[in-house]
Structure formats: structure tokens, C-alpha cells
Design a protein around this motif. Structure first.
Motif, PDB file in Angstrom:
ATOM      1  N   THR A 130       1.117  -1.162   0.060  1.00 17.94           N
ATOM      2  CA  THR A 130       0.033   0.150  -0.471  1.00 17.94           C
ATOM      3  C   THR A 130       0.444   1.369   0.299  1.00 17.94           C
ATOM      4  O   THR A 130       1.654   1.482   0.237  1.00 17.94           O
ATOM      5  CB  THR A 130      -0.760   0.339   1.542  1.00 17.94           C
ATOM      6  N   MET A 131       0.172   2.255  -0.424  1.00 17.11           N
ATOM      7  CA  MET A 131       1.074   3.430  -0.337  1.00 17.11           C
ATOM      8  C   MET A 131       0.364   4.557   1.367  1.00 17.11           C
ATOM      9  O   MET A 131       0.173   5.950   0.885  1.00 17.11           O
ATOM     10  CB  MET A 131       0.974   4.500  -1.369  1.00 17.11           C
TER      11      MET A 131
ATOM     12  N   HIS B 244      -8.306  -0.362   1.604  1.00 15.00           N
ATOM     13  CA  HIS B 244      -6.702  -1.329   2.239  1.00 15.00           C
ATOM     14  C   HIS B 244      -7.750  -2.347   3.215  1.00 15.00           C
ATOM     15  O   HIS B 244      -7.014  -3.484   3.098  1.00 15.00           O
ATOM     16  CB  HIS B 244      -5.824  -0.620   2.953  1.00 15.00           C
TER      17      HIS B 244
ATOM     18  N   GLY C 128      -5.633  -4.845  -5.330  1.00 14.30           N
ATOM     19  CA  GLY C 128      -7.321  -4.286  -5.692  1.00 14.30           C
ATOM     20  C   GLY C 128      -7.875  -4.238  -6.772  1.00 14.30           C
ATOM     21  O   GLY C 128      -6.916  -3.581  -7.830  1.00 14.30           O
TER      22      GLY C 128
HETATM   23  P1  AMP Z   1      -2.999   2.567  -2.502  1.00 15.77           P
HETATM   24  O1  AMP Z   1      -2.236   2.088  -1.461  1.00 15.77           O
HETATM   25  O2  AMP Z   1      -3.787   3.239  -3.462  1.00 15.77           O
HETATM   26  O3  AMP Z   1      -1.358   2.215  -3.602  1.00 15.77           O
HETATM   27  O4  AMP Z   1      -3.448   1.048  -2.686  1.00 15.77           O
HETATM   28  C1  AMP Z   1      -2.921  -0.153  -2.224  1.00 15.77           C
HETATM   29  C2  AMP Z   1      -3.806  -1.325  -2.849  1.00 15.77           C
HETATM   30  O5  AMP Z   1      -5.124  -1.669  -2.052  1.00 15.77           O
HETATM   31  C3  AMP Z   1      -3.910  -1.914  -4.047  1.00 15.77           C
HETATM   32  O6  AMP Z   1      -3.303  -3.096  -4.679  1.00 15.77           O
HETATM   33  C4  AMP Z   1      -5.319  -0.782  -4.634  1.00 15.77           C
HETATM   34  O7  AMP Z   1      -6.161  -1.080  -5.523  1.00 15.77           O
HETATM   35  C5  AMP Z   1      -6.326  -1.408  -3.083  1.00 15.77           C
HETATM   36  N1  AMP Z   1      -7.686  -0.781  -3.004  1.00 15.77           N
HETATM   37  C6  AMP Z   1      -7.467   0.397  -2.847  1.00 15.77           C
HETATM   38  N2  AMP Z   1      -8.471   1.144  -3.156  1.00 15.77           N
HETATM   39  C7  AMP Z   1      -9.178   0.081  -2.910  1.00 15.77           C
HETATM   40  C8  AMP Z   1     -10.889  -0.200  -2.982  1.00 15.77           C
HETATM   41  N3  AMP Z   1     -12.060   0.973  -2.952  1.00 15.77           N
HETATM   42  N4  AMP Z   1     -10.798  -1.340  -3.001  1.00 15.77           N
HETATM   43  C9  AMP Z   1     -10.317  -2.798  -3.118  1.00 15.77           C
HETATM   44  N5  AMP Z   1      -9.076  -2.350  -2.802  1.00 15.77           N
HETATM   45  C10 AMP Z   1      -8.637  -1.434  -2.972  1.00 15.77           C
END
Ligand code: AMP
Length: 283
Positions: free
Chosen positions: A29-30, A37, A150
Motif C-alpha cells: 500500500t501507499m 485496504h 485491489g
Molecule cells: P494504494 O495505497 O492506493 O496503492 O492501494 C493499495 C492497494 O489497495 C492496491 O492494491 C489497491 O488496488 C487497493 N485498493 C485501493 N482502494 C481500494 C478499494 N476501494 N477497494 C479495494 N481495493 C482497493
């Protein structure tokens, strides 16, 4: 739950887990964590002996410096959130810990087999090079049995599947399963996103129209893919405050244009005021 900030510390912890034959799950994640998440982390905790979550705002995947600077960061809050979900280890390195100066300043090269030539890859040159760079490094460091992503970032998930299953790097990722998890939405339909934090209350109400129109498009006459695509663009653009960057209905595996609705996914990017939002829907 333990917070690890160095690669060395991470590798020592992973080695200790492997020595006693623990299965390892990883959620990259970020940060700025939300219930989207959480759905990944819960599944990771349930399906593995040990759950690692990385919290790292990866500079090499941002092609826009302002977007990188504005990305929300709050490690303390994220750590509490992850602790409550039952995660075991959080890996939260600095960019300098993660990359050498050279790595930070040169584009990571990778054969995407065309998956990066469309949609997000086309609009954000170099974005997926940074994604593959960070994810492959995390896989190398954590050696997970399962990694969770996700479907919200549909193109990213397709590229990670390609990297692990078909690319030149695939032999590096033995015994790794990529698990795609469904999009988590607010009751209103708005897809949860860390970027939603930057929306005002009014903008949030406006943004709800994106998922509403995508969902309605499932019920429209399927005259042709192009016509449905165009109608989604027109209807979203008719909402004051929204501006579509692209809407593409593509094959769910190859991400290339398609003229049938079989295995088709519609991926959209919309500006809501200054905030760039993405969403998608399966037909
Ligand atoms: P990020 O922190 O935005 O890089 O996201 C980390 C992970 O969480 C990635 O695999 C995203 O696809 C997933 N993710 C972010 N938002 C959602 C959501 N609304 N539903 C499901 N997974 C999510």
C-alpha cells in the motif's frame, strides 16, 4: 505488531518466519489507509500465518511531482489501523532506504507486452515502470506466498499478473499467488480511495455520479461497445464539476480494445475539480 523501516530488518524477520515454515502474505500500500485496504489486509490475515503490509509512497511511480507532494501521509494512524486489523508487520521504509540514487533517477525497464500502452499507462508515462519496480522489490524482500491487490486499480492488477505469470521475471516469483480483491465502495457507490481525502463535501457528492453512471451503463442496450463508451463519457461530462479523461471498455485480460462485452471491463478516469479519480466496472 512491529514496524520495520530497513530492508535488512525486513529480510531478517522474513528469514525467521520462513525458518519455522510460516506462510507469508503481503499487502502493498501507499498508506492513507481506508476500508478498501482493510478488505485486503483482512483477507491476508485470514489466509496466511503471517501478514506483512508495506506502507510506502513510491516516488518512482509518480510522473507528477505535485501529486507526489500532496499524497496524504500519516504513518501513526495507519499503524494503529493495521494493528486493529491483526497485521503482524508493517514495512515503512524511506525512499532512500528503498532505492539507490541511480534507481530513483532512472526509469525501471520492463517488458509489459503492451499492457502499459493504454489507459493509465498512456496517460501517466513511466507510472507502471515504477509500480513494477517497487512491487518486484517488495516480492524479493518479503518472498510472500500470496500477495493481495485491489481490482480498483484494474490495470495495475493485470500488470502484476503478467509480471508474475508470464514476464521474464516470472521465475523469480516461484510459489507466489496474486489475489485480486473486489472494489470496496461507500454506500453511495463512490469507490474508496486515499485521494477522496482531498475532495470537499460538495465534490464528494458530485463524484458519486461516476459510479452511478457506470452502474447504469450495465443496463443500457448493448448496441456496440463504442456507443456505450461514448454515452458514459457524455453522461459523466454532463455533470457539472466532472471531466472525463478517458473511458475505455477493454478485454479484461489483454486490456486491448474489444468489440464484444464478453470479459469486458470499463475503466474510467475522471477529474473531480483538481482530484483525479479512477473506477471500473465489469460488463
Ligand atoms: P494504494 O495505497 O492506493 O496503492 O492501494 C493499495 C492497494 O489497495 C492496491 O492494491 C489497491 O488496488 C487497493 N485498493 C485501493 N482502494 C481500494 C478499494 N476501494 N477497494 C479495494 N481495493 C482497493
Amino acid at each position: 505488531m512491529q514496524i520495520i523501516t530497513t530492508k535488512k530488518g525486513l529480510q531478517a524477520t522474513v528469514a525467521a518466519c520462513k525458518q519455522i515454515n510460516k506462510t507469508i502474505g503481503l499487502v502493498p500500500t501507499m498508506g492513507a489507509l481506508h476500508d478498501g485496504h482493510a478488505s485486503l489486509v483482512k483477507r491476508c490475515v485470514a489466509e496466511n500465518d503471517v501478514c506483512f503490509v508495506s506502507v510506502f509512497v513510491n516516488p518512482t511511480q509518480f510522473n507528477n511531482k505535485e501529486d507526489l507532494a500532496k499524497y496524504p501521509r500519516n504513518l501513526e494512524k495507519d499503524a494503529q489501523f493495521l494493528c486493529d486489523l491483526g497485521a503482524d508487520f508493517v514495512f515503512a521504509p524511506t525512499p532512500e532506504e528503498m532505492y539507490s540514487e541511480e534507481e530513483m533517477n532512472t526509469t525501471f525497464s520492463f517488458d509489459f507486452a503492451g499492457l502499459d500502452q493504454v489507459m493509465e499507462g498512456k496517460m501517466r508515462p513511466g507510472h507502471f515502470n515504477g509500480v513494477v519496480q517497487v512491487v518486484s522489490r517488495l516480492f524479493y524482500l518479503v518472498q510472500p506466498n500470496r500477495a493481495y491487490f485491489g481490482e480498483k486499480d484494474f490495470q495495475q492488477l493485470a500488470i502484476i499478473h503478467h509480471m508474475v505469470e508470464r514476464s521474464s521475471l516470472k521465475d523469480t516469483f516461484d510459489n507466489l499467488r496474486i489475489i485480486g480483491c473486489p472494489i470496496v465502495r461507500e454506500a453511495s457507490g463512490l469507490a474508496l480511495s486515499s485521494r477522496n481525502e482531498r475532495l470537499s463535501e460538495d465534490e464528494k457528492k458530485t463524484a458519486i455520479n461516476i459510479s452511478r453512471i457506470l452502474k447504469e451503463s450495465l443496463t443500457w442496450p448493448r448496441t456496440s461497445v463504442k456507443e456505450v463508451e461514448q454515452r458514459v463519457v457524455d453522461e459523466i461530462n454532463q455533470v457539472p464539476g466532472l471531466e472525463v479523461e478517458y473511458y475505455s471498455i477493454v478485454d479484461g485480460t489483454t486490456l486491448q480494445e474489444t468489440d464484444t462485452f464478453d470479459n469486458a471491463v470499463g475503466c474510467v478516469t475522471v477529474y473531480c475539480g483538481p482530484v483525479r479519480l479512477i473506477d471500473n466496472i465489469k460488463y
